[in-house]
Design an enzyme around this catalytic site. Structure first.
Site, PDB file in Angstrom:
ATOM      1  N   LYS A  55       0.839  -1.207   0.000  1.00 34.72           N
ATOM      2  CA  LYS A  55       0.000   0.000   0.000  1.00 34.72           C
ATOM      3  C   LYS A  55       0.872   1.255   0.000  1.00 34.72           C
ATOM      4  O   LYS A  55       0.626   2.196  -0.755  1.00 34.72           O
ATOM      5  CB  LYS A  55      -0.936  -0.006   1.220  1.00 34.72           C
ATOM      6  CG  LYS A  55      -2.028  -1.060   1.126  1.00 34.72           C
ATOM      7  CD  LYS A  55      -2.760  -1.280   2.446  1.00 34.72           C
ATOM      8  CE  LYS A  55      -3.786  -2.414   2.315  1.00 34.72           C
ATOM      9  NZ  LYS A  55      -4.464  -2.766   3.571  1.00 34.72           N
ATOM     10  N   GLN A  99      -4.244  -1.228   9.697  1.00 35.11           N
ATOM     11  CA  GLN A  99      -4.305  -2.586   9.158  1.00 35.11           C
ATOM     12  C   GLN A  99      -4.953  -3.535  10.170  1.00 35.11           C
ATOM     13  O   GLN A  99      -4.606  -3.528  11.352  1.00 35.11           O
ATOM     14  CB  GLN A  99      -2.885  -3.069   8.790  1.00 35.11           C
ATOM     15  CG  GLN A  99      -2.828  -4.416   8.098  1.00 35.11           C
ATOM     16  CD  GLN A  99      -3.486  -4.423   6.712  1.00 35.11           C
ATOM     17  OE1 GLN A  99      -3.533  -3.413   6.028  1.00 35.11           O
ATOM     18  NE2 GLN A  99      -4.003  -5.561   6.312  1.00 35.11           N
ATOM     19  N   ASP A 122     -10.674   3.366   4.608  1.00 32.33           N
ATOM     20  CA  ASP A 122     -11.168   1.986   4.595  1.00 32.33           C
ATOM     21  C   ASP A 122     -12.697   1.932   4.576  1.00 32.33           C
ATOM     22  O   ASP A 122     -13.275   0.874   4.328  1.00 32.33           O
ATOM     23  CB  ASP A 122     -10.698   1.258   5.864  1.00 32.33           C
ATOM     24  CG  ASP A 122      -9.534   0.327   5.604  1.00 32.33           C
ATOM     25  OD1 ASP A 122      -9.459  -0.240   4.507  1.00 32.33           O
ATOM     26  OD2 ASP A 122      -8.715   0.147   6.528  1.00 32.33           O
TER      27      ASP A 122
HETATM   28  N1  GUN Z   1      -7.131  -6.559   6.558  1.00 34.32           N
HETATM   29  C1  GUN Z   1      -7.661  -7.320   5.574  1.00 34.32           C
HETATM   30  N2  GUN Z   1      -8.313  -6.540   4.679  1.00 34.32           N
HETATM   31  C2  GUN Z   1      -8.194  -5.276   5.114  1.00 34.32           C
HETATM   32  C3  GUN Z   1      -8.644  -4.023   4.617  1.00 34.32           C
HETATM   33  O1  GUN Z   1      -9.313  -3.910   3.578  1.00 34.32           O
HETATM   34  N3  GUN Z   1      -8.311  -2.943   5.349  1.00 34.32           N
HETATM   35  C4  GUN Z   1      -7.603  -3.030   6.506  1.00 34.32           C
HETATM   36  N4  GUN Z   1      -7.334  -1.910   7.168  1.00 34.32           N
HETATM   37  N5  GUN Z   1      -7.162  -4.172   6.992  1.00 34.32           N
HETATM   38  C5  GUN Z   1      -7.463  -5.284   6.301  1.00 34.32           C
END
Ligand code: GUN
Length: 301
Positions: A55, A99, A122
């Site tokens: 990311k 995350q 998110d």
């Molecule tokens: N862990 C698995 N998928 C995601 C996501 O889309 N966003 C975040 N922040 N953590 C995750």
């Protein structure tokens, strides 16, 4: 019948990244605003480390600033909340991504609630969840929407065009994928059924789907005879299984070889939904930066 057309998530994600990169360039040139994405990883889960690194790298490639925060697994909830409060007040930060999953001693709900909804790239803050749940068909998505569901919606629109009146069956009811996917498809004028592990006669229900989205987290759960001939099948599953060389192989929630001769369109795993998730995060961060300077949102679904 011929085999399903594969939905090339890699290519569609590359197109979206290009669009975001161009938009970021314009924002910098015309407004002097460089979108900033703060990523927060608590602990050292190997899969999460890979995701967060990717990311940050892609954000930088698209001309954004990445503020990379790595915290030890024993970080207290109070310290994490204090960091989020600081980022909420930082004008250089337009998006905040914590995350998941978080270590068990931290209450995820508290953390998601602490992120400024305007910076919630998110789309997990209850305020944004509510906005999606109450957004009318055709109204602009002028708030952040969860990345994987947005990616699923974009793949379907890109592949099928308008999906008005289609029966969409979503298998999985998670807050991360199943529920927000269902909301997006409802907005797109589909008739939506949300199914899950307790649903009665899942194969018969799935066979009614013009669009089948599978996000249940069980490898090869959906078999070929669950699929209506010609249906569009979106496989959100990412199950890691050891291969013969002692490495991990990624397998979806749909039995791919069985689905291929039946479905009309099918996402591969890997290379289907996966690349869209990160591209949509970049899209959300760009949009958050645009909104921060009072610009309108770009079309998303
Ligand atoms: N862990 C698995 N998928 C995601 C996501 O889309 N966003 C975040 N922040 N953590 C995750």
């Amino acid at each position: 019948m011929s085999d399903a057309k594969l939905i090339d998530g890699k290519a569609i994600a590359a197109g979206l990244r290009k669009r975001v990169g161009a938009g970021v360039g314009q924002l910098v040139a015309k407004r002097g605003v460089k979108p900033g994405l703060a990523t927060i990883l608590v602990g050292a889960d190997p899969a999460s480390q890979v995701y967060v690194r990717s990311k940050g790298k892609i954000a930088a490639e698209l001309g954004m600033t990445n503020f990379d925060h790595r915290l030890p697994a024993e970080t207290t909830e109070a310290d994490l909340l204090a960091l989020i409060a600081r980022l909420n007040g930082d004008a250089l930060v337009h998006g905040i991504l914590v995350q998941l999953p978080l270590p068990r001693h931290i209450d995820t709900a508290h953390v998601l609630l602490a992120v400024d909804p305007a910076k919630d790239v998110d789309g997990f803050h209850p305020f944004n969840v509510g906005r999606l749940g109450s957004s009318a068909p055709g109204a602009p998505l002028d708030f952040p929407v969860p990345c994987t569901p947005l990616g699923v919606s974009m793949l379907l629109h890109e592949t099928l065009g308008p999906i008005t009146g289609c029966h969409a069956v979503v298998i999985g009811r998670s807050n991360l994928v199943g529920r927000p996917v269902a909301q997006l498809l409802l907005r797109a004028d589909c008739t939506v059924t949300i199914a899950h592990s307790r649903t009665r006669d899942l194969p018969a229900l799935s066979r009614q789907a013009d669009i089948l989205v599978v996000a249940i987290g069980r490898r090869e759960f959906v078999r070929g005879d669950w699929i209506k001939p010609g249906a569009a099948v979106i496989d959100v599953g990412t199950n890691r299984i050891p291969d013969d060389n002692g490495k991990n192989r990624l397998v979806g929630d749909v039995a791919f070889a069985e689905a291929l001769p039946v479905a009309g369109h099918l996402t591969p795993v890997p290379g289907g939904v996966g690349p869209m998730t990160v591209a949509c995060l970049m899209f959300n961060t760009w949009q958050a930066a645009r909104r921060a300077v009072g610009l309108a949102v770009a079309a998303a679904d």
